[in-house]
Design a protein around this motif. Structure first.
Motif, mmCIF file in Angstrom:
data_model
loop_
_atom_site.group_PDB
_atom_site.id
_atom_site.type_symbol
_atom_site.label_atom_id
_atom_site.label_comp_id
_atom_site.label_asym_id
_atom_site.label_seq_id
_atom_site.Cartn_x
_atom_site.Cartn_y
_atom_site.Cartn_z
ATOM 1 N N GLY A 17 2.823 -10.625 1.550
ATOM 2 C CA GLY A 17 1.773 -9.417 2.028
ATOM 3 C C GLY A 17 1.777 -9.291 3.575
ATOM 4 N N GLY A 22 -1.775 -11.918 6.393
ATOM 5 C CA GLY A 22 -0.381 -12.133 6.486
ATOM 6 C C GLY A 22 0.380 -12.096 7.943
ATOM 7 N N LEU A 39 7.027 -10.791 3.065
ATOM 8 C CA LEU A 39 7.382 -9.784 1.757
ATOM 9 C C LEU A 39 6.117 -8.911 1.630
ATOM 10 C CD1 LEU A 39 8.849 -12.503 -0.551
ATOM 11 C CD2 LEU A 39 10.041 -11.166 1.004
ATOM 12 N N GLU A 40 6.495 -7.593 1.573
ATOM 13 C CA GLU A 40 5.470 -6.683 1.338
ATOM 14 C C GLU A 40 6.003 -5.333 0.343
ATOM 15 O OE1 GLU A 40 2.277 -5.675 2.444
ATOM 16 O OE2 GLU A 40 2.691 -3.979 0.947
ATOM 17 N N THR A 41 5.148 -5.230 -0.805
ATOM 18 C CA THR A 41 5.502 -4.372 -1.709
ATOM 19 C C THR A 41 5.595 -2.796 -1.104
ATOM 20 O OG1 THR A 41 3.237 -4.510 -2.570
ATOM 21 C CG2 THR A 41 4.979 -5.725 -3.739
ATOM 22 N N GLU A 42 4.588 -2.591 -0.165
ATOM 23 C CA GLU A 42 4.619 -1.338 0.333
ATOM 24 C C GLU A 42 5.641 -1.104 1.387
ATOM 25 O OE1 GLU A 42 2.860 1.104 -1.229
ATOM 26 O OE2 GLU A 42 1.476 -0.177 -2.615
ATOM 27 N N ARG A 52 -9.182 1.439 5.972
ATOM 28 C CA ARG A 52 -10.101 0.457 5.079
ATOM 29 C C ARG A 52 -11.120 0.190 6.170
ATOM 30 N NH1 ARG A 52 -6.854 -3.995 1.885
ATOM 31 N NH2 ARG A 52 -6.157 -2.666 0.048
ATOM 32 N N GLN A 109 -8.673 -0.323 10.909
ATOM 33 C CA GLN A 109 -7.724 -1.228 10.331
ATOM 34 C C GLN A 109 -6.186 -1.010 10.519
ATOM 35 O OE1 GLN A 109 -9.003 -3.310 6.738
ATOM 36 N NE2 GLN A 109 -7.068 -3.787 6.103
ATOM 37 N N GLY A 170 -3.680 -9.615 -1.063
ATOM 38 C CA GLY A 170 -4.938 -9.211 -1.213
ATOM 39 C C GLY A 170 -5.505 -9.285 -2.563
ATOM 40 N N VAL A 174 -0.127 -11.309 -6.551
ATOM 41 C CA VAL A 174 0.516 -12.022 -7.444
ATOM 42 C C VAL A 174 0.162 -13.374 -7.313
ATOM 43 C CG1 VAL A 174 2.138 -10.728 -8.374
ATOM 44 C CG2 VAL A 174 2.888 -12.241 -6.394
ATOM 45 N N TYR A 232 -20.586 6.209 3.165
ATOM 46 C CA TYR A 232 -20.644 5.676 1.860
ATOM 47 C C TYR A 232 -21.786 6.250 1.270
ATOM 48 C CZ TYR A 232 -17.593 1.760 3.379
ATOM 49 O OH TYR A 232 -16.645 0.876 4.042
ATOM 50 N N ALA A 306 -19.537 -5.399 5.957
ATOM 51 C CA ALA A 306 -18.235 -5.183 6.739
ATOM 52 C C ALA A 306 -17.679 -6.741 7.247
ATOM 53 C CB ALA A 306 -18.256 -4.405 8.147
ATOM 54 N N ALA A 312 -10.457 -12.398 6.722
ATOM 55 C CA ALA A 312 -9.034 -12.576 6.423
ATOM 56 C C ALA A 312 -8.597 -12.941 7.830
ATOM 57 C CB ALA A 312 -8.395 -11.240 6.099
HETATM 58 P P1 FAD Z 1 -4.807 -6.671 2.316
HETATM 59 O O1 FAD Z 1 -5.203 -5.951 3.551
HETATM 60 O O2 FAD Z 1 -5.221 -6.224 1.122
HETATM 61 O O3 FAD Z 1 -3.366 -6.943 2.559
HETATM 62 C C1 FAD Z 1 -2.634 -7.347 1.636
HETATM 63 C C2 FAD Z 1 -1.017 -7.005 1.500
HETATM 64 O O4 FAD Z 1 -0.394 -7.347 0.346
HETATM 65 C C3 FAD Z 1 -1.008 -5.451 1.361
HETATM 66 O O5 FAD Z 1 -0.198 -4.791 2.292
HETATM 67 C C4 FAD Z 1 -0.473 -5.068 -0.081
HETATM 68 O O6 FAD Z 1 0.450 -3.984 -0.233
HETATM 69 C C5 FAD Z 1 0.424 -6.391 -0.087
HETATM 70 N N1 FAD Z 1 0.822 -6.814 -1.493
HETATM 71 C C6 FAD Z 1 -0.006 -6.569 -2.557
HETATM 72 N N2 FAD Z 1 0.417 -7.233 -3.779
HETATM 73 C C7 FAD Z 1 1.819 -7.783 -3.294
HETATM 74 C C8 FAD Z 1 2.984 -8.513 -3.762
HETATM 75 N N3 FAD Z 1 3.027 -8.874 -5.134
HETATM 76 N N4 FAD Z 1 3.734 -8.686 -3.112
HETATM 77 C C9 FAD Z 1 4.024 -8.682 -1.697
HETATM 78 N N5 FAD Z 1 3.076 -7.816 -1.042
HETATM 79 C C10 FAD Z 1 2.023 -7.438 -1.789
HETATM 80 N N6 FAD Z 1 -13.774 -5.792 6.287
HETATM 81 C C11 FAD Z 1 -14.368 -5.756 7.373
HETATM 82 O O7 FAD Z 1 -14.183 -6.697 7.953
HETATM 83 N N7 FAD Z 1 -14.907 -4.864 8.145
HETATM 84 C C12 FAD Z 1 -15.167 -3.480 7.578
HETATM 85 O O8 FAD Z 1 -15.488 -2.735 8.298
HETATM 86 C C13 FAD Z 1 -14.605 -3.339 6.236
HETATM 87 N N8 FAD Z 1 -14.616 -2.154 5.708
HETATM 88 C C14 FAD Z 1 -14.066 -1.984 4.613
HETATM 89 C C15 FAD Z 1 -14.012 -0.356 3.859
HETATM 90 C C16 FAD Z 1 -13.411 -0.269 2.751
HETATM 91 C C17 FAD Z 1 -13.459 0.836 1.956
HETATM 92 C C18 FAD Z 1 -12.599 -1.358 2.051
HETATM 93 C C19 FAD Z 1 -12.182 -1.151 0.734
HETATM 94 C C20 FAD Z 1 -12.604 -2.644 2.521
HETATM 95 C C21 FAD Z 1 -12.910 -2.829 3.665
HETATM 96 N N9 FAD Z 1 -13.183 -4.362 4.483
HETATM 97 C C22 FAD Z 1 -13.744 -4.224 5.602
HETATM 98 C C23 FAD Z 1 -12.321 -5.246 3.750
HETATM 99 C C24 FAD Z 1 -10.981 -5.321 4.459
HETATM 100 O O9 FAD Z 1 -10.341 -3.942 4.469
HETATM 101 C C25 FAD Z 1 -10.173 -6.262 3.682
HETATM 102 O O10 FAD Z 1 -11.093 -7.609 3.478
HETATM 103 C C26 FAD Z 1 -8.892 -6.661 4.259
HETATM 104 O O11 FAD Z 1 -7.882 -5.708 4.469
HETATM 105 C C27 FAD Z 1 -8.065 -8.000 3.906
HETATM 106 O O12 FAD Z 1 -7.311 -8.342 4.476
HETATM 107 P P2 FAD Z 1 -5.750 -9.160 3.690
HETATM 108 O O13 FAD Z 1 -4.853 -9.278 4.649
HETATM 109 O O14 FAD Z 1 -6.351 -10.376 2.995
HETATM 110 O O15 FAD Z 1 -5.493 -8.094 2.281
#
Ligand code: FAD
Length: 402
Positions: A17, A22, A39-42, A52, A109, A170, A174, A232, A306, A312
């Motif tokens: 991710g 990540g 490793l990233e799927t996108e 976001r 973000q 995220g 998986v 929102y 938020a 994360a």
């Molecule tokens: P993600 O950002 O989801 O990253 C995970 C990555 O893994 C993605 O790039 C995905 O494509 C990849 N992936 C998925 N499956 C696989 C796989 N099988 N193999 C490899 N890669 C994979 N948080 C705040 O703190 N402040 C805010 O203001 C806020 N506003 C938000 C508004 C909205 C509308 C939303 C939806 C969320 C908001 N958040 C906010 C939450 C924040 O966006 C997330 O908590 C944050 O993105 C988490 O980061 P992450 O790296 O854990 O996961």
């Protein structure tokens, strides 16, 4: 597992991710001269544009800065020092900056992710594979786990042998599913409401975050940049975004965010419109064998306060530092304490989100009792200095201990 990779590749850490969690772990490891593969799927272009979060807490920015990851953010992000509640046709500004001397940073973000990808790939020479498919985790309970995936260019299965796997993929990844159910507890909370999440190509209509507490439902306004504003609107869970025409959206936003003497909202085209079903979960523990979950893979917090990206980043700082220390010959104390340390902040933020949810949604629940207690919560914020100080601490994430 079957692979048609000519020779399995070895690397100390595989990170699944390329989100904020990540990429931050990857950058910390590269700064410590530890090899890893992300490793990233996108595609890279997709993750750099995915809109976001925007609100980042001060301690998180300091954490990024200490690790050489906040250069652009500090040059371009805005400081926010207040929020405003609008209810009963009145405006109540809560100046937490005046109260505490602290502030939030607002930095979209996608810009943060772009900075983190650039630093990891182009500056720290990190190995990132974008657009991979069918990622699978193997032998996590052994000292020699591995991760397989399909290479987008050749369609072949590849295998990476490693010492540790970071599951930072995220909410829909998986990694979480690779933990055996008997090993973990997943605590879930469903708010039973939806939010229509909108991005408008329009400048912010206020210098601060706005929370509209209205009998029709909650409405929020959050600056993202001088040209783009996030809004929102509370809606039924599972609602179809197509039920919300441009005119209906703006008419509800005007109604729910009205307040005496407030300038009218600046309207603009809606460039994102999707319904979020508001729910939370927490995976305990966040580890299994050599797998360490981080960010939304381990815990989802609905975007009420938020907090998700902040959590994360917190996971990533703790985990990145612990992995770097261990792989440099240190002991495993940081890794052993990782889950407990992170979960304390996670639960604190979940509790605050639940508290704030009732403030946002209580008046629209159709229950006069809940409406009464919601207004009591709001009044207390503006009449009790102790309640105001507690709110500011939770909103800013500035408690000394979690
Ligand atoms: P993600 O950002 O989801 O990253 C995970 C990555 O893994 C993605 O790039 C995905 O494509 C990849 N992936 C998925 N499956 C696989 C796989 N099988 N193999 C490899 N890669 C994979 N948080 C705040 O703190 N402040 C805010 O203001 C806020 N506003 C938000 C508004 C909205 C509308 C939303 C939806 C969320 C908001 N958040 C906010 C939450 C924040 O966006 C997330 O908590 C944050 O993105 C988490 O980061 P992450 O790296 O854990 O996961």
């Amino acid at each position: 597992m079957t692979t048609n990779s000519p020779a399995p590749h070895r690397t100390p850490v595989v990170i699944v991710g390329a989100g904020p969690a990540g990429l931050t772990v990857g950058n910390i490891l590269r700064a410590a001269s530890v090899d890893c593969v992300v490793l990233e799927t996108e595609s890279r272009e997709f993750v750099e544009k995915r809109p976001r979060a925007g609100v980042i807490e001060e301690w998180a920015v300091r954490g990024l800065e200490r690790r050489g990851l906040a250069g652009n953010l500090l040059a371009r992000a805005q400081r926010h020092t207040a929020c405003e509640f609008r209810f009963g046709g009145e405006r109540y500004r809560f100046s937490y900056g005046d109260l505490t001397g602290r502030h939030h940073w607002v930095y979209p973000q996608p810009l943060l992710v772009t900075d983190l990808v650039h630093e990891y790939v182009d500056v720290r020479a990190g190995d990132a594979r974008f657009s991979v498919r069918d990622v699978e985790l193997h032998d996590l309970e052994s000292a020699h786990p591995s991760v397989s995936f399909t290479c987008p260019e050749t369609g072949e299965r590849r295998l990476l042998h490693c010492e540790f796997v970071v599951g930072a993929d995220g909410a829909r990844g998986v990694s979480r599913g690779a933990l055996p159910p008997e090993h973990l507890r997943i605590a879930r909370h469903d708010y039973g409401i939806g939010w229509l999440a909108l991005l408008a190509e329009a400048p912010p209509s206020s210098d601060c975050v706005l929370f509209g507490v209205h009998p029709n439902g909650f409405a929020g306004h959050m600056a993202r940049s001088p040209e783009v504003t996030r809004y929102y609107l509370q809606c039924p869970p599972g609602d179809d975004p197509d039920n919300w025409s441009h005119d209906r959206v703006w008419s509800e936003l005007h109604a729910r965010l009205s307040g005496a003497g407030a300038p009218p909202l600046t309207e603009g085209p809606l460039i994102e419109k999707r319904v979020l079903d508001m729910h939370d979960y927490v995976v305990e523990p966040m580890t299994y064998g050599r797998l360490f979950l981080a960010g939304d893979a381990a815990h989802l917090v609905a975007p009420i306060a938020a907090k998700g990206m902040n959590l994360a980043l917190h996971d990533a700082f703790v985990l990145g530092d612990a992995l770097a220390a261990y792989l440099d010959g240190g002991d495993g104390a940081g890794l052993d304490g990782y889950s407990d340390l992170c979960l304390r902040r996670v639960w604190d933020y979940q509790e605050f989100s639940q508290w704030l949810s009732e403030v946002y949604h209580g008046t629209a629940a159709g229950d006069p009792f809940r409406a009464g207690t919601t207004f009591a919560r709001l009044r207390r914020l503006f009449t009790s200095p102790a309640a105001a100080a507690a709110f500011a601490e939770q909103y800013l994430g500035t408690a000394e201990h979690y």
